[in-house]
Design an enzyme around this catalytic site. Structure first.
Site, PDB file in Angstrom:
ATOM      1  N   HIS A 277      43.719  43.388  30.978  1.00  0.00           N
ATOM      2  CA  HIS A 277      43.932  42.210  31.365  1.00  0.00           C
ATOM      3  C   HIS A 277      45.072  41.538  30.704  1.00  0.00           C
ATOM      4  CE1 HIS A 277      40.506  42.120  34.095  1.00  0.00           C
ATOM      5  NE2 HIS A 277      39.703  42.063  32.860  1.00  0.00           N
ATOM      6  N   ASP A 328      39.242  46.938  39.051  1.00  0.00           N
ATOM      7  CA  ASP A 328      38.024  46.164  38.191  1.00  0.00           C
ATOM      8  C   ASP A 328      36.849  45.806  39.009  1.00  0.00           C
ATOM      9  OD1 ASP A 328      36.805  44.419  36.099  1.00  0.00           O
ATOM     10  OD2 ASP A 328      38.564  43.185  36.174  1.00  0.00           O
TER      11      ASP A 328
HETATM   12 ZN   LIG Z   1      36.568  44.671  33.332  1.00  0.00          ZN
END
Ligand SMILES: [Zn+2]
Length: 472
Positions: A277, A328
């Site tokens: 991220h 993800d």
């Molecule tokens: Zn994750």
């Protein structure tokens, strides 16, 4: 699969070599032994790959069970933290059998989308109330088996998750299934996992990695334990980093520094680290990550789905980080959508176009991911590399005419009539449905758009998700 030969109509051979025509690729024992462009007549026994062949796509960040939430969480409002409650509810329903069934279907969906390897960020370790299974790695080994059944490589990233929040908040509810008590007991369990994976046949499809779930879930002393473990075993180390502003605020309040600085102090940021991220960073955080040579894994379809924000990926690459991509939460599974979202999101934020080159994004989706997952030498079509390849048809309505050229145009017309770049067409117009062939280790996993071993992937997903939803 001892020896195979493929003839790619077109093949993307990397940022330096670009696209070549009529490329013969020979493989022996799953490794590429010859790459020869300009082969007009295929030798007998050669499999033709019509369209454009690229290195196998790598999904560097996955939580397989989140797939069961697809379409179920979108209209409820809230934010990341309210979504997380739904996600925990789904996690609570899984056991080793239902997780094997679900992950097999999810990894088969990934194969159909062109993924040849997955990094599974795995923290759902134990049974109800945190009671270990007979083999304490039973859930993780179900994921390894699922990847085998779906025909793709897996790096099982065993994730340390010890507390419910910064400052030592206790684990609550579903979180009890994630915890090992302390860093030493986590190490003990991962020792057993490494031994099991090492006993798989040589050249196997599974490798280990480890993770610090986040600065929220692992206190500094245990961060050091995990970082040291990764270094000692020379395996990848992953961590969720600054996905939410609240994590930054809590970390500043509790530790007086940003999550990046806290991880750096614990020795967790090296060129073998992947930060997932990296959405909300300070300039000095980016400098630290760049100097350490960290790999940053962007998950843009999830980051937009969860209203996380847009990560500063161009600045990070400028600072010196490598880039990889992951689907993800599997709100969608489409590697082309991940690639273009990195560029499109930054366009929306900066009002500028052309920030990331198409070739850079292709590299992130292939070699960048392979590096993040510890598959050295994968993610390229080159002699000595693992024979993982994905072929995209150019005959779909999405890509037809993206590359057409017109003869005899004037200079003034040249800009609009010039041939499109194949790389740009793939990144900005292709979709998962355009994938026709997928080869992993020289073995065909997808042929003509059909999965070879999981014959009915939508049916498998329907059944698996149905079982998870109805089990309790
Ligand atoms: Zn994750």
């Amino acid at each position: 699969v001892p020896e195979r030969a493929f003839l790619a109509e077109l093949a993307w051979l990397g940022e330096d070599d670009g696209v070549a025509r009529d490329v013969l690729v020979r493989t022996v024992d799953g490794v590429i032994t010859e790459v020869r462009p300009g082969v007009a007549r295929a030798p007998a026994g050669t499999k033709r790959l019509a369209g454009v062949t690229i290195p196998g796509l790598v999904n560097a960040h996955s939580h397989a069970f989140h797939r069961a939430l697809r379409g179920r969480s979108e209209m409820r409002g809230g934010d990341f933290w309210t979504w997380r409650e739904l996600m925990y509810e789904m996690a609570q329903r899984l056991d080793p059998d239902s997780y094997l069934e679900l992950a097999t279907a999810v990894y088969a969906e990934m194969a159909l989308a062109g993924y040849t390897a997955v990094g599974e960020f795995h923290y759902l370790h134990h049974g109800d109330h945190g009671r270990p299974y007979d083999d304490p790695n039973e859930m993780g080994l179900a994921l390894v088996e699922a990847a085998q059944r779906a025909g793709i490589r897996i790096t099982l990233i065993d994730t340390c998750f010890l507390q419910g929040g910064l400052g030592g908040e206790p684990l609550l509810g579903t979180q009890l299934r994630f915890g090992d008590g302390n860093g030493e007991r986590w190490s003990w369990r991962v020792d057993k996992l490494l031994a099991t994976l090492a006993a798989l046949p040589a050249g196997g499809h599974a490798r280990p990695g480890v993770a610090i779930h986040s600065v929220r879930a692992v206190a500094p002393a245990a961060m050091k334990t995990v970082a040291t473990y990764a270094a000692r075993h020379e395996i990848p180390l992953h961590v969720h980093l600054s996905e939410q502003r609240k994590e930054n605020a809590d970390c500043l309040a509790e530790e007086g520094v940003s999550p990046t600085v806290l991880l750096d102090r614990s020795g967790a940021l090296t060129s073998h680290t992947t930060a997932v991220h990296a959405t909300h960073l300070l300039p000095q955080d980016m400098t630290i990550l760049g100097l350490a040579g960290v790999n940053v894994c962007a998950c843009p379809t999830t980051e937009r789905d969860l209203a996380d924000g847009v990560g500063p990926f161009a600045d990070l690459v400028d600072a010196g980080t490598a880039l990889s991509l992951g689907s993800d939460s599997h709100a969608v599974i489409d590697p082309f959508e991940e690639m273009r979202a990195v560029e499109m999101n930054e366009r929306l934020v900066t009002n500028r176009r052309g920030i990331h080159q198409a070739t850079t994004l292709l590299t992130a989706a292939t070699a960048g991911g392979a590096a993040a997952l510890g598959w050295a030498g994968a993610g390229v079509i080159r002699v000595g590399a693992l024979a993982d390849m994905t072929t995209v048809t150019l005959d779909s309505p999405r890509l037809a005419a993206a590359l057409a050229t017109l003869p005899d145009v004037s200079d003034a017309q040249a800009a609009v009539a010039s041939p499109g770049s194949l790389e740009a067409a793939l990144v900005f117009a292709a979709g998962a449905a355009d994938v026709r062939h997928v080869v992993v280790g020289g073995r065909s996993v997808v042929e003509d758009g059909r999965h070879v071993t999981v014959r009915d992937v939508p049916g498998a997903l329907r059944e698996a998700v149905g079982h998870v939803l109805s089990d309790r």
